[in-house]
Design an enzyme around this catalytic site. Structure first.
Site, PDB file in Angstrom:
ATOM      1  N   ASP A 190     -10.312  -7.398 -19.699  1.00  0.00           N
ATOM      2  CA  ASP A 190      -8.544  -7.301 -19.202  1.00  0.00           C
ATOM      3  C   ASP A 190      -8.261  -8.021 -19.389  1.00  0.00           C
ATOM      4  O   ASP A 190      -6.960  -7.680 -18.654  1.00  0.00           O
ATOM      5  CB  ASP A 190      -9.504  -8.552 -17.503  1.00  0.00           C
ATOM      6  CG  ASP A 190      -8.494  -8.154 -16.722  1.00  0.00           C
ATOM      7  OD1 ASP A 190      -8.520  -7.909 -16.054  1.00  0.00           O
ATOM      8  OD2 ASP A 190      -8.271  -9.551 -16.669  1.00  0.00           O
ATOM      9  N   ARG A 204      -1.956  -2.374 -17.352  1.00  0.00           N
ATOM     10  CA  ARG A 204      -2.081  -1.558 -16.238  1.00  0.00           C
ATOM     11  C   ARG A 204      -0.720  -2.351 -15.540  1.00  0.00           C
ATOM     12  O   ARG A 204       0.027  -1.491 -14.425  1.00  0.00           O
ATOM     13  CB  ARG A 204      -2.559  -2.330 -15.192  1.00  0.00           C
ATOM     14  CG  ARG A 204      -4.757  -1.948 -15.086  1.00  0.00           C
ATOM     15  CD  ARG A 204      -5.531  -2.533 -14.724  1.00  0.00           C
ATOM     16  NE  ARG A 204      -5.195  -3.091 -13.341  1.00  0.00           N
ATOM     17  CZ  ARG A 204      -5.269  -3.873 -12.232  1.00  0.00           C
ATOM     18  NH1 ARG A 204      -6.121  -4.841 -13.551  1.00  0.00           N
ATOM     19  NH2 ARG A 204      -5.384  -3.247 -11.316  1.00  0.00           N
ATOM     20  N   LYS A 217     -12.860 -11.442 -14.611  1.00  0.00           N
ATOM     21  CA  LYS A 217     -12.764 -12.554 -15.153  1.00  0.00           C
ATOM     22  C   LYS A 217     -13.402 -13.676 -14.675  1.00  0.00           C
ATOM     23  O   LYS A 217     -13.438 -14.978 -15.760  1.00  0.00           O
ATOM     24  CB  LYS A 217     -11.461 -13.129 -15.530  1.00  0.00           C
ATOM     25  CG  LYS A 217     -10.725 -12.516 -14.494  1.00  0.00           C
ATOM     26  CD  LYS A 217      -8.758 -12.356 -15.220  1.00  0.00           C
ATOM     27  CE  LYS A 217      -7.837 -12.329 -14.408  1.00  0.00           C
ATOM     28  NZ  LYS A 217      -8.082 -10.998 -14.052  1.00  0.00           N
ATOM     29  N   SER A 272     -10.935  -5.996 -12.425  1.00  0.00           N
ATOM     30  CA  SER A 272     -10.323  -6.913 -13.426  1.00  0.00           C
ATOM     31  C   SER A 272     -10.317  -8.188 -12.369  1.00  0.00           C
ATOM     32  O   SER A 272     -10.767  -9.638 -13.570  1.00  0.00           O
ATOM     33  CB  SER A 272      -8.423  -6.904 -12.874  1.00  0.00           C
ATOM     34  OG  SER A 272      -8.198  -8.303 -13.171  1.00  0.00           O
ATOM     35  N   HIS A 320      -9.914 -17.383  -6.389  1.00  0.00           N
ATOM     36  CA  HIS A 320      -9.001 -15.996  -6.855  1.00  0.00           C
ATOM     37  C   HIS A 320      -7.466 -15.482  -5.415  1.00  0.00           C
ATOM     38  O   HIS A 320      -8.391 -15.058  -4.715  1.00  0.00           O
ATOM     39  CB  HIS A 320      -9.232 -15.306  -7.810  1.00  0.00           C
ATOM     40  CG  HIS A 320      -8.544 -14.519  -8.519  1.00  0.00           C
ATOM     41  ND1 HIS A 320      -7.690 -14.977  -9.862  1.00  0.00           N
ATOM     42  CD2 HIS A 320      -8.090 -13.391  -8.617  1.00  0.00           C
ATOM     43  CE1 HIS A 320      -6.994 -14.192 -10.871  1.00  0.00           C
ATOM     44  NE2 HIS A 320      -7.199 -13.073 -10.103  1.00  0.00           N
TER      45      HIS A 320
END
Ligand code: URA
Length: 435
Positions: A161, A168, A187, A183, A82
């Site tokens: 999320d 956001r 996930k 966040s 990520h």
């Protein structure tokens, strides 16, 4: 418990208990706390900050807002990557097929565009038919069939999320280490992985612009993953200029396909290979990161990674003919050039402004429900350190509506800093956290 009291507590710099955070997240996920109260709490948390225990509680509350998936039916390690987000950052589209082609499964839950940064889901959706909202059953099926599946947060997986991320994005509450950590990790920990490679951006196009803040965020995320029994490493990587040569949804799909065909920009290729190498190492497919690098390069050279992407596109309902025929992707009708006003060396860019300009042209959202125009894009012709001459084209803008073209052009031209001095070379990968 009442949301209004929690907002006041955070506004007045109080520290929440785990029970308070659990209440906030579960009630918001169920729709019992409205967006306006959550927005107020997010802004209070952004300004006042969150303590380490609050971040841990928030991450866990968001993780358990939905199902925590496991894949006992799929043999071998499951590994994901990520990124904290940047401009032109499209490595997921490249490394997921490389790693899946090498036999390590990649169950990937990604996000949409956030702030000035582009999102993997929006990029994939520029491929006609591509479905990023698979059910959990289809997510499993696709992962089992081709070793990779890329979806967004759903009502089943990381629903908190899904809602908070969208809020956001449009309330200027993105750039906060606690909110980013919760966040990302909620996930990622929900998707049934054994290991996670994090790409934490630093520089003028990153949410954390200072390297020390990026390192702090990386440490928080690596610690969170390790606390949950996952292997994790973070690469702190440069975002002082866009990654690759293009920003914008279809353009980034094309650029990713180019890298998978053995071409494309060197920085994008190198970073994708490096992240894939770590995934092979963590996935126990290779004995070292060096071996992982060699394997990743081999899978690109042989065309196996490209074939894997094609298979993945088809399995998620997309038109896989785009791999050979880029004209099937949405394209902008018009082009405009941004030219250099001076001669010298390109010394620096205010990279975030490129993302803002792209969003203004339709390549990002101002409100949650705004559609994305996938055909608009920015093509960058120079890199930091290059010599430029006055009048030379720095950026080609691909656009459909000229409503905000003037403003976007202005932002872009002001984001280039031309100097008489050649700037020192900057490393693409600044350092590693967690090893
Ligand atoms: N990526 C995410 O998934 N969440 C953030 O908050 C920032 C980047």
């Amino acid at each position: 418990m009442r949301a209004v009291d929690l907002i006041r507590k955070k506004r007045d710099s109080g520290e929440h208990s785990r029970e308070e955070i659990n209440f906030l997240i579960s009630a918001y996920t169920r729709g019992e706390i409205p967006d306006y109260q959550m927005s107020a709490w997010l802004m209070a948390a952004w300004i006042r900050g969150l303590s380490r225990p609050e971040i841990a509680a928030l991450t866990e509350a968001m993780l358990h807002s939905g199902e925590v998936v496991t894949f006992p039916e799929i043999a071998g390690m499951k590994v994901d990557k990520h990124s904290t987000g940047g401009v032109g950052d499209k490595t997921s589209l490249i490394l997921a097929p490389i790693v899946a082609a090498g036999g390590v499964s990649v169950p990937m839950i990604s996000g949409r565009g956030l702030g000035h940064t582009g999102g993997t889901l929006d990029k994939l959706e520029s491929i006609p038919g591509f479905n990023t909202t698979l059910t959990l059953a289809d997510f499993r099926r696709v992962l089992g069939q081709c070793g990779m599946a890329l979806i967004g947060q759903t009502a089943e997986i990381a629903p908190a999320d899904k809602k908070i991320y969208a809020l956001r994005d449009v309330t200027s509450t993105v750039e906060n280490v606690g909110l980013i950590c919760a966040s990302i990790m909620s996930k990622k920990l929900a998707e049934g992985i054994d290991a996670l490679v994090l790409d934490v951006k630093t520089g003028s196009g990153a949410f954390m612009q200072k390297e020390q803040d990026s390192v702090h965020l990386a440490e928080l995320m690596v610690e969170t993953a390790q606390r949950m029994g996952k292997k994790a490493v973070a690469l702190i990587t440069d975002m002082d200029q866009p990654l690759g040569r293009f920003a914008g949804h279809s353009h980034e799909v094309i650029e990713s396909l180019e890298v998978l065909k053995g071409r494309g920009a060197a920085d994008l290729r190198d970073l994708s290979i490096e992240l894939a190498a770590w995934m092979f190492y963590f996935g126990e497919r290779t004995k070292s990161v060096d071996e992982g690098r060699v394997l990743a390069q081999k899978l690109v050279a042989s065309g196996e990674a490209l074939e894997k992407f094609k298979q993945g596109i088809a399995l998620q309902g997309g038109d896989s003919r785009v791999v050979a025929d880029y004209s099937l992707l949405p394209q902008a009708k018009s082009r405009a050039q941004v030219k250099s006003s001076a001669s010298g060396f390109l010394a620096a860019t205010n990279c975030m402004e490129f993302g803002v300009a792209l969003a203004m042209l339709g390549g990002g959202r101002e409100k949650k429900e705004d559609p994305i125009d996938p055909g608009v894009g920015l093509e960058f012709h120079t890199r930091i350190g290059d010599r430029v001459t006055a009048g030379e084209t720095l950026v080609t803008i691909h656009y459909n509506s000229d409503a905000k073209l003037g403003e976007a052009k202005q932002r872009i031209v002001e984001s280039f800093h031309i100097s008489e001095q050649q700037p020192p070379d900057k490393k693409l990968i600044r350092r590693l956290v967690g090893v």
